[in-house]
Design a protein around this motif. Structure first.
Motif, PDB file in Angstrom:
ATOM      1  N   GLU A 134       7.606   8.038   9.193  1.00 37.38           N
ATOM      2  CA  GLU A 134       8.718   8.672   8.486  1.00 37.38           C
ATOM      3  C   GLU A 134       9.729   7.633   7.989  1.00 37.38           C
ATOM      4  OE1 GLU A 134      10.613  11.223   6.461  1.00 37.38           O
ATOM      5  OE2 GLU A 134       9.024  12.049   7.737  1.00 37.38           O
ATOM      6  N   ALA A 135       9.985   6.612   8.774  1.00 41.90           N
ATOM      7  CA  ALA A 135      10.989   5.597   8.399  1.00 41.90           C
ATOM      8  C   ALA A 135      10.418   4.483   7.536  1.00 41.90           C
ATOM      9  CB  ALA A 135      11.607   5.011   9.663  1.00 41.90           C
ATOM     10  N   SER A 136       9.152   4.571   7.186  1.00 39.71           N
ATOM     11  CA  SER A 136       8.521   3.501   6.408  1.00 39.71           C
ATOM     12  C   SER A 136       9.169   3.342   5.032  1.00 39.71           C
ATOM     13  CB  SER A 136       7.031   3.805   6.239  1.00 39.71           C
ATOM     14  OG  SER A 136       6.438   2.917   5.305  1.00 39.71           O
ATOM     15  N   PRO A 137       9.294   2.104   4.551  1.00 40.49           N
ATOM     16  CA  PRO A 137       9.831   1.883   3.202  1.00 40.49           C
ATOM     17  C   PRO A 137       8.832   2.274   2.111  1.00 40.49           C
ATOM     18  CG  PRO A 137       9.144  -0.193   4.181  1.00 40.49           C
ATOM     19  CD  PRO A 137       9.030   0.835   5.257  1.00 40.49           C
ATOM     20  N   ILE A 138       7.607   2.582   2.492  1.00 38.94           N
ATOM     21  CA  ILE A 138       6.587   3.002   1.511  1.00 38.94           C
ATOM     22  C   ILE A 138       6.877   4.437   1.097  1.00 38.94           C
ATOM     23  CG2 ILE A 138       4.132   3.357   1.106  1.00 38.94           C
ATOM     24  CD1 ILE A 138       3.574   1.278   3.281  1.00 38.94           C
ATOM     25  N   ARG A 139       7.325   4.617  -0.129  1.00 39.42           N
ATOM     26  CA  ARG A 139       7.701   5.951  -0.617  1.00 39.42           C
ATOM     27  C   ARG A 139       6.760   6.468  -1.687  1.00 39.42           C
ATOM     28  NH1 ARG A 139      10.782   7.351   3.412  1.00 39.42           N
ATOM     29  NH2 ARG A 139      11.232   9.227   2.157  1.00 39.42           N
ATOM     30  N   ALA A 140       5.955   5.586  -2.276  1.00 39.43           N
ATOM     31  CA  ALA A 140       5.028   5.984  -3.339  1.00 39.43           C
ATOM     32  C   ALA A 140       3.811   5.070  -3.273  1.00 39.43           C
ATOM     33  CB  ALA A 140       5.711   5.876  -4.709  1.00 39.43           C
ATOM     34  N   VAL A 141       2.744   5.463  -3.954  1.00 45.76           N
ATOM     35  CA  VAL A 141       1.516   4.655  -3.915  1.00 45.76           C
ATOM     36  C   VAL A 141       1.744   3.260  -4.481  1.00 45.76           C
ATOM     37  CG1 VAL A 141      -0.044   6.628  -3.942  1.00 45.76           C
ATOM     38  CG2 VAL A 141       0.730   5.642  -6.112  1.00 45.76           C
ATOM     39  N   THR A 142       2.722   3.125  -5.367  1.00 49.52           N
ATOM     40  CA  THR A 142       3.013   1.819  -5.945  1.00 49.52           C
ATOM     41  C   THR A 142       3.601   0.856  -4.909  1.00 49.52           C
ATOM     42  OG1 THR A 142       5.117   2.748  -6.717  1.00 49.52           O
ATOM     43  CG2 THR A 142       3.319   2.637  -8.310  1.00 49.52           C
ATOM     44  N   ASP A 143       4.028   1.385  -3.761  1.00 51.95           N
ATOM     45  CA  ASP A 143       4.566   0.544  -2.688  1.00 51.95           C
ATOM     46  C   ASP A 143       3.475   0.057  -1.738  1.00 51.95           C
ATOM     47  OD1 ASP A 143       7.182   0.970  -3.609  1.00 51.95           O
ATOM     48  OD2 ASP A 143       7.370   2.815  -2.430  1.00 51.95           O
ATOM     49  N   LEU A 144       2.226   0.411  -2.011  1.00 53.03           N
ATOM     50  CA  LEU A 144       1.142   0.066  -1.095  1.00 53.03           C
ATOM     51  C   LEU A 144       0.633  -1.365  -1.265  1.00 53.03           C
ATOM     52  CD1 LEU A 144      -1.023   3.331  -1.103  1.00 53.03           C
ATOM     53  CD2 LEU A 144       0.308   2.420   0.802  1.00 53.03           C
ATOM     54  N   THR A 145       0.928  -1.992  -2.361  1.00 51.96           N
ATOM     55  CA  THR A 145       0.406  -3.331  -2.623  1.00 51.96           C
ATOM     56  C   THR A 145       0.856  -4.344  -1.566  1.00 51.96           C
ATOM     57  OG1 THR A 145       0.454  -2.868  -4.990  1.00 51.96           O
ATOM     58  CG2 THR A 145       0.257  -5.164  -4.347  1.00 51.96           C
ATOM     59  N   GLY A 146      -0.142  -5.105  -1.076  1.00 52.95           N
ATOM     60  CA  GLY A 146       0.158  -6.134  -0.096  1.00 52.95           C
ATOM     61  C   GLY A 146       0.337  -5.616   1.321  1.00 52.95           C
ATOM     62  N   ARG A 147      -0.158  -4.427   1.586  1.00 53.28           N
ATOM     63  CA  ARG A 147       0.014  -3.816   2.904  1.00 53.28           C
ATOM     64  C   ARG A 147      -1.270  -3.910   3.732  1.00 53.28           C
ATOM     65  NH1 ARG A 147       5.575  -2.780   3.328  1.00 53.28           N
ATOM     66  NH2 ARG A 147       6.312  -2.030   1.288  1.00 53.28           N
ATOM     67  N   LYS A 148      -1.110  -3.619   5.020  1.00 55.75           N
ATOM     68  CA  LYS A 148      -2.254  -3.515   5.920  1.00 55.75           C
ATOM     69  C   LYS A 148      -2.570  -2.034   6.090  1.00 55.75           C
ATOM     70  CE  LYS A 148      -4.078  -5.347  10.267  1.00 55.75           C
ATOM     71  NZ  LYS A 148      -3.772  -6.172  11.478  1.00 55.75           N
ATOM     72  N   ILE A 149      -3.719  -1.635   5.565  1.00 51.36           N
ATOM     73  CA  ILE A 149      -4.063  -0.209   5.513  1.00 51.36           C
ATOM     74  C   ILE A 149      -5.306   0.059   6.361  1.00 51.36           C
ATOM     75  CG2 ILE A 149      -4.686   1.728   4.017  1.00 51.36           C
ATOM     76  CD1 ILE A 149      -3.308   0.270   1.716  1.00 51.36           C
ATOM     77  N   GLY A 150      -5.205   1.034   7.240  1.00 51.99           N
ATOM     78  CA  GLY A 150      -6.344   1.452   8.036  1.00 51.99           C
ATOM     79  C   GLY A 150      -7.080   2.590   7.348  1.00 51.99           C
ATOM     80  N   PRO A 157     -10.037   7.981  15.698  1.00 56.77           N
ATOM     81  CA  PRO A 157      -9.060   7.886  16.793  1.00 56.77           C
ATOM     82  C   PRO A 157      -8.412   6.507  16.875  1.00 56.77           C
ATOM     83  CG  PRO A 157     -11.111   8.890  17.564  1.00 56.77           C
ATOM     84  CD  PRO A 157     -11.385   8.319  16.209  1.00 56.77           C
ATOM     85  N   LEU A 158      -9.202   5.459  16.627  1.00 56.38           N
ATOM     86  CA  LEU A 158      -8.671   4.098  16.693  1.00 56.38           C
ATOM     87  C   LEU A 158      -7.660   3.847  15.584  1.00 56.38           C
ATOM     88  CD1 LEU A 158      -8.694   1.254  17.912  1.00 56.38           C
ATOM     89  CD2 LEU A 158     -10.626   0.717  16.391  1.00 56.38           C
ATOM     90  N   ILE A 159      -7.975   4.327  14.382  1.00 54.47           N
ATOM     91  CA  ILE A 159      -7.061   4.156  13.252  1.00 54.47           C
ATOM     92  C   ILE A 159      -5.724   4.832  13.537  1.00 54.47           C
ATOM     93  CG2 ILE A 159      -6.667   4.808  10.844  1.00 54.47           C
ATOM     94  CD1 ILE A 159      -8.553   2.429  11.183  1.00 54.47           C
ATOM     95  N   SER A 160      -5.770   6.039  14.097  1.00 50.71           N
ATOM     96  CA  SER A 160      -4.524   6.740  14.428  1.00 50.71           C
ATOM     97  C   SER A 160      -3.742   6.004  15.508  1.00 50.71           C
ATOM     98  CB  SER A 160      -4.831   8.170  14.897  1.00 50.71           C
ATOM     99  OG  SER A 160      -5.189   8.992  13.806  1.00 50.71           O
ATOM    100  N   GLU A 161      -4.448   5.498  16.511  1.00 48.62           N
ATOM    101  CA  GLU A 161      -3.780   4.774  17.592  1.00 48.62           C
ATOM    102  C   GLU A 161      -3.089   3.520  17.070  1.00 48.62           C
ATOM    103  OE1 GLU A 161      -4.912   2.526  21.812  1.00 48.62           O
ATOM    104  OE2 GLU A 161      -6.390   3.796  20.812  1.00 48.62           O
ATOM    105  N   LYS A 162      -3.791   2.775  16.198  1.00 46.37           N
ATOM    106  CA  LYS A 162      -3.203   1.560  15.636  1.00 46.37           C
ATOM    107  C   LYS A 162      -1.981   1.889  14.777  1.00 46.37           C
ATOM    108  CE  LYS A 162      -6.181  -1.375  17.348  1.00 46.37           C
ATOM    109  NZ  LYS A 162      -5.749  -2.331  18.407  1.00 46.37           N
ATOM    110  N   ALA A 163      -2.038   3.033  14.089  1.00 43.94           N
ATOM    111  CA  ALA A 163      -0.890   3.445  13.278  1.00 43.94           C
ATOM    112  C   ALA A 163       0.315   3.744  14.164  1.00 43.94           C
ATOM    113  CB  ALA A 163      -1.259   4.674  12.449  1.00 43.94           C
ATOM    114  N   MET A 164       0.095   4.466  15.257  1.00 49.38           N
ATOM    115  CA  MET A 164       1.204   4.817  16.147  1.00 49.38           C
ATOM    116  C   MET A 164       1.782   3.587  16.830  1.00 49.38           C
ATOM    117  SD  MET A 164       0.116   8.513  17.797  1.00 49.38           S
ATOM    118  CE  MET A 164      -1.554   8.032  18.262  1.00 49.38           C
TER     119      MET A 164
END
Length: 338
Positions: free
Chosen positions: A127-143, A180-187
């Protein structure tokens, strides 16, 4: 007993037997046929998959028996095992996606499907992530759950590339893993964003995550006119023709279960131990499940799936769709009960 007495006893017994048999036969027209004529359907599903919620609803309320079908449910540890069992003739019905069905039809199998659910995953961020739109995804670590040729991942890549000029795979650090692992890493905060299956996304929502973009959003941007069922109840057409009571009864039972799950909060409370959720988490799962209940005509879903198939074939190539450049005709069952 004298010989004459024995003969008299036999004659009397024979007459009584005939009268009793006649009385039993005379009652036969009044015995409900469905009481002893239920058609059988062998269905294989994942042990901890969401389909088990619907099947439990069917069997708990007797919707199967009410519609003249007896379900023989076998639980499997993985989807590949159900697919193999279906092709081997050990199962009558499984749950999988229309890409697999189309590929099998192109290879000569007479497999087809009834839409089960249009609930699909989404890219989730805290919820507090600075990613607000798909254009903010560049250069991120995505599971990403499901692997590099998961159709949700491919559709989102196609959408971001076409509409925003973003190559998600090339411009980000992509981590593939089990849901399950992806969700755990996200949390744990080890990933900036995650693409997961719908029920894992719902559980994340209950833990302070929000949806950035859903797979259905990307699909509609790419040409679909509405939600397309990601999964379907899959079976052989030959089996359906030979067992119309079984497949039609099952389809009606499924529709009854969906109607109950769409309208009864109490039913979700009953299912809570199976769903393994309570409170806000159960409510999120309930609401997302309801959103995925198919309501569109099958012909419309099939037309949209054919459009998306072309996109997926272009992005995923032969590794995903095999040799067929278009979705095989008959992938969606034309004999769906009205």
């Amino acid at each position: 007993m004298r010989r004459d007495d024995r003969e008299n006893w036999r004659r009397v017994s024979r007459r009584r037997f005939i009268r009793l048999t006649g009385a039993t036969l005379s009652l036969a027209p009044f015995i409900p046929l469905h009481a002893s004529a239920a058609a059988k359907a062998r269905i294989g599903v994942l042990k901890f998959g969401t389909v088990s919620w619907e099947l439990d609803t069917i069997t708990h309320h007797g919707f199967d028996r009410e519609n003249g079908v007896e379900l023989d449910i076998t639980y499997f540890a993985g989807e590949d095992a159900t697919n193999v069992a279906m092709l081997a003739g050990d199962l009558d019905i499984i749950v999988t996606d229309w890409l697999w069905v189309s590929r099998q039809r192109a290879a000569g199998e007479d497999i087809t499907l009834i839409p089960y659910s249009s609930a699909v995953g989404a890219i989730m961020v805290k919820e507090a992530s600075p990613i607000r739109a798909v254009t903010d995804l560049t250069g991120r670590k995505i599971g990403v759950a499901g692997g590099p040729i998961d159709k949700s991942w491919l559709l989102l890549q196609a959408f971001c590339q076409r509409d925003h000029g973003i190559d998600l795979a090339a411009q980000n650090d992509i981590v593939f893993g089990a849901p399950p692992l992806i969700s755990e890493k996200a949390m744990q905060g080890e990933l900036d964003a995650v693409l997961n299956f719908w029920h894992f996304c719902a559980r994340l929502e209950a833990r302070g995550f929000r949806r950035l973009i859903g797979t259905n959003d990307a699909a509609m941007a790419l040409g679909a006119k509405g939600p397309v069922s990601a999964l379907g109840y899959v079976f052989h057409e030959d089996w359906a023709r030979a067992n119309p009571q079984a497949i039609e009864g099952f389809a009606r039972a499924s529709a009854q279960a969906k109607k109950l799950l769409a309208t009864s909060d109490a039913e979700w409370l009953r299912l809570a131990p199976i769903v393994k959720a309570e409170g806000t988490e159960l409510e999120k799962l309930r609401d997302r499940y309801r959103e995925g209940i198919p309501t569109r005509p099958v012909a419309e879903e099939e037309a949209d799936a054919a459009k998306l198939y072309l996109v997926l074939a272009q992005v995923g190539g032969q590794r995903l769709v095999g040799q067929s450049p278009e979705m095989a005709p008959g992938t969606f069952w034309e004999g769906m009960p009205k």
